[in-house]
Design a protein around this motif. Structure first.
Motif, mmCIF file in Angstrom:
data_model
loop_
_atom_site.group_PDB
_atom_site.id
_atom_site.type_symbol
_atom_site.label_atom_id
_atom_site.label_comp_id
_atom_site.label_asym_id
_atom_site.label_seq_id
_atom_site.Cartn_x
_atom_site.Cartn_y
_atom_site.Cartn_z
ATOM 1 N N LYS A 40 6.004 3.117 -0.455
ATOM 2 C CA LYS A 40 5.345 1.816 -0.493
ATOM 3 C C LYS A 40 5.726 1.013 0.752
ATOM 4 O O LYS A 40 6.884 1.006 1.174
ATOM 5 C CB LYS A 40 5.762 1.054 -1.752
ATOM 6 C CG LYS A 40 4.988 -0.240 -1.987
ATOM 7 C CD LYS A 40 5.483 -0.961 -3.220
ATOM 8 C CE LYS A 40 5.144 -0.194 -4.479
ATOM 9 N NZ LYS A 40 5.513 -0.971 -5.698
ATOM 10 N N HIS A 41 4.729 0.327 1.328
ATOM 11 C CA HIS A 41 4.932 -0.531 2.490
ATOM 12 C C HIS A 41 4.167 -1.830 2.278
ATOM 13 O O HIS A 41 3.177 -1.873 1.538
ATOM 14 C CB HIS A 41 4.441 0.157 3.775
ATOM 15 C CG HIS A 41 5.068 1.493 4.017
ATOM 16 N ND1 HIS A 41 6.324 1.650 4.552
ATOM 17 C CD2 HIS A 41 4.605 2.749 3.765
ATOM 18 C CE1 HIS A 41 6.613 2.939 4.644
ATOM 19 N NE2 HIS A 41 5.585 3.627 4.171
ATOM 20 N N LEU A 42 4.627 -2.877 2.949
ATOM 21 C CA LEU A 42 3.965 -4.172 2.830
ATOM 22 C C LEU A 42 2.595 -4.120 3.493
ATOM 23 O O LEU A 42 2.424 -3.562 4.578
ATOM 24 C CB LEU A 42 4.818 -5.267 3.470
ATOM 25 C CG LEU A 42 6.149 -5.573 2.773
ATOM 26 C CD1 LEU A 42 6.914 -6.630 3.554
ATOM 27 C CD2 LEU A 42 5.921 -6.037 1.341
ATOM 28 N N LEU A 43 1.629 -4.748 2.830
ATOM 29 C CA LEU A 43 0.260 -4.739 3.339
ATOM 30 C C LEU A 43 0.065 -5.728 4.484
ATOM 31 O O LEU A 43 -0.848 -5.587 5.290
ATOM 32 C CB LEU A 43 -0.705 -5.072 2.192
ATOM 33 C CG LEU A 43 -2.200 -4.890 2.456
ATOM 34 C CD1 LEU A 43 -2.518 -3.441 2.750
ATOM 35 C CD2 LEU A 43 -3.009 -5.375 1.267
ATOM 36 N N TYR B 1 0.848 -1.187 0.000
ATOM 37 C CA TYR B 1 0.000 0.000 0.000
ATOM 38 C C TYR B 1 0.888 1.242 0.000
ATOM 39 O O TYR B 1 2.035 1.213 0.450
ATOM 40 C CB TYR B 1 -0.937 0.010 1.214
ATOM 41 C CG TYR B 1 -0.241 0.242 2.533
ATOM 42 C CD1 TYR B 1 -0.184 1.509 3.109
ATOM 43 C CD2 TYR B 1 0.370 -0.809 3.213
ATOM 44 C CE1 TYR B 1 0.461 1.719 4.315
ATOM 45 C CE2 TYR B 1 1.012 -0.611 4.417
ATOM 46 C CZ TYR B 1 1.055 0.661 4.963
ATOM 47 O OH TYR B 1 1.694 0.874 6.150
ATOM 48 N N ILE B 2 0.342 2.318 -0.529
ATOM 49 C CA ILE B 2 1.058 3.590 -0.628
ATOM 50 C C ILE B 2 0.322 4.596 0.246
ATOM 51 O O ILE B 2 -0.891 4.785 0.112
ATOM 52 C CB ILE B 2 1.120 4.070 -2.089
ATOM 53 C CG1 ILE B 2 1.874 3.044 -2.943
ATOM 54 C CG2 ILE B 2 1.789 5.429 -2.183
ATOM 55 C CD1 ILE B 2 1.840 3.329 -4.410
ATOM 56 N N ASP B 3 1.048 5.233 1.143
ATOM 57 C CA ASP B 3 0.404 6.124 2.108
ATOM 58 C C ASP B 3 0.743 7.593 1.896
ATOM 59 O O ASP B 3 0.253 8.442 2.635
ATOM 60 C CB ASP B 3 0.799 5.710 3.532
ATOM 61 C CG ASP B 3 2.305 5.705 3.726
ATOM 62 O OD1 ASP B 3 3.028 5.877 2.732
ATOM 63 O OD2 ASP B 3 2.753 5.521 4.881
ATOM 64 N N THR B 4 1.576 7.906 0.939
ATOM 65 C CA THR B 4 1.890 9.310 0.667
ATOM 66 C C THR B 4 1.782 9.574 -0.830
ATOM 67 O O THR B 4 1.769 8.649 -1.651
ATOM 68 C CB THR B 4 3.310 9.661 1.146
ATOM 69 O OG1 THR B 4 4.260 8.847 0.449
ATOM 70 C CG2 THR B 4 3.458 9.437 2.652
ATOM 71 N N ARG B 5 1.720 10.815 -1.173
ATOM 72 C CA ARG B 5 1.628 11.182 -2.588
ATOM 73 C C ARG B 5 2.959 11.019 -3.317
ATOM 74 O O ARG B 5 3.002 11.060 -4.546
ATOM 75 C CB ARG B 5 1.162 12.628 -2.707
ATOM 76 C CG ARG B 5 2.111 13.639 -2.095
ATOM 77 C CD ARG B 5 1.566 15.042 -2.249
ATOM 78 N NE ARG B 5 2.483 16.037 -1.696
ATOM 79 C CZ ARG B 5 2.250 17.349 -1.715
ATOM 80 N NH1 ARG B 5 1.130 17.807 -2.257
ATOM 81 N NH2 ARG B 5 3.124 18.190 -1.193
ATOM 82 N N ASN B 6 4.036 10.845 -2.540
ATOM 83 C CA ASN B 6 5.343 10.627 -3.164
ATOM 84 C C ASN B 6 5.560 9.177 -3.566
ATOM 85 O O ASN B 6 6.590 8.856 -4.160
ATOM 86 C CB ASN B 6 6.454 11.058 -2.208
ATOM 87 C CG ASN B 6 6.395 12.540 -1.905
ATOM 88 O OD1 ASN B 6 6.007 13.334 -2.758
ATOM 89 N ND2 ASN B 6 6.784 12.922 -0.686
ATOM 90 N N GLY B 7 4.623 8.309 -3.221
ATOM 91 C CA GLY B 7 4.738 6.913 -3.627
ATOM 92 C C GLY B 7 5.483 6.034 -2.650
ATOM 93 O O GLY B 7 6.068 5.026 -3.055
#
Length: 259
Positions: A137-140, A129-135
């Protein structure tokens, strides 16, 4: 203007008076003074040399040798090249020796690599999943957004420790029942009827309710010894009744000794 205070004028002040002498009391001298001086001299004489009067002197034969306290290397051992019975390196191949040549393989590496890549199972991408507009990425899986624990193999099943505890309880109950049956065969005990057991159980619960009703009427503040003793007495009785109720509910077969 000065504020000097003068004594009152009187003719008595003109009369000469004798000077009063101040007498001091005699100086205190302890009667143990001479004894203390003598003991001080005795204890002081043994340490005049800043240490004990007799010091152990080493023997002249055991004098300190040169380089005796320096670290020493371990004893020399014969060198070997890793295999026993050979103190030298293996001999160099002779000029007339030839390596094995002419060994060829019929494997087509290009074709085999292509087949392995075609038959290989593609690797599944890990959900993220991506939590910022900069992209970023972290594991779901570690985000607590996926139901992770309900997919376990043992989800919804009884844990092993509970199964072991049930088995132990069942085994203890069987041992108790067997012991009771043996005692009943010997005629030393008789079984308590179910009706009497229920009556005793109801009576114990009724007594506990009465004590609990009395306990609720106690004041909130126990500032005197009588209130404290009353509260402790009721708590002790209630705990005893709880143990007896638990025993009566746990064991269905209860035996009484024949008098």
């Amino acid at each position: 203007m000065s504020k000097t205070i003068y004594p009152l004028e009187s003719t008595y002040n003109l009369i000469s008076r004798e000077e009063e002498k101040i007498y001091k009391p005699p100086r205190y001298i302890s009667r143990f003074r001479e004894q203390v001086k003598h003991e001080k001299q005795l204890n002081k004489a043994s340490r005049k040399t800043m240490g004990p009067p007799k010091v152990h002197v080493p023997s002249p034969d055991k004098y300190l040798l040169k380089h005796s306290k320096e670290p020493r290397l371990p004893e020399k051992k014969p060198f070997s090249y890793g295999y026993e019975g050979h103190s030298k390196k293996p001999p160099v191949p002779a000029r007339t020796d030839h390596p094995p040549m002419g060994v060829h393989t019929k494997k087509n590496f290009v074709k085999s690599n292509a087949i392995e890549n075609i038959m290989a199972v593609p690797r599944k991408p890990q959900p993220a999943y991506i939590d910022t507009r900069n992209g970023d990425k972290h594991l779901l899986e570690n985000s607590c957004l996926v139901s992770k624990y309900i997919k376990k193999k043992d989800y919804g099943q009884t844990p092993e420790y509970l199964q072991q505890r049930r088995e132990e309880t069942r085994r203890e109950q069987e041992e108790y029942n067997n012991c009771v049956k043996e005692r009943m065969k010997q005629g030393a005990m008789k079984q308590l009827p179910e009706e009497e057991r229920q009556q005793i159980l109801q009576g114990l619960k009724k007594n506990w309710d009465e004590l609990y009703h009395q306990f609720q009427k106690l004041p909130l503040v126990t500032d005197t010894a009588s209130k404290k003793n009353r509260k402790e007495h009721l708590e002790m009785k209630m705990k005893q009744l709880e143990k007896e109720i638990e025993m009566m509910e746990r064991y269905k077969i209860i035996c009484i000794a024949n008098n």
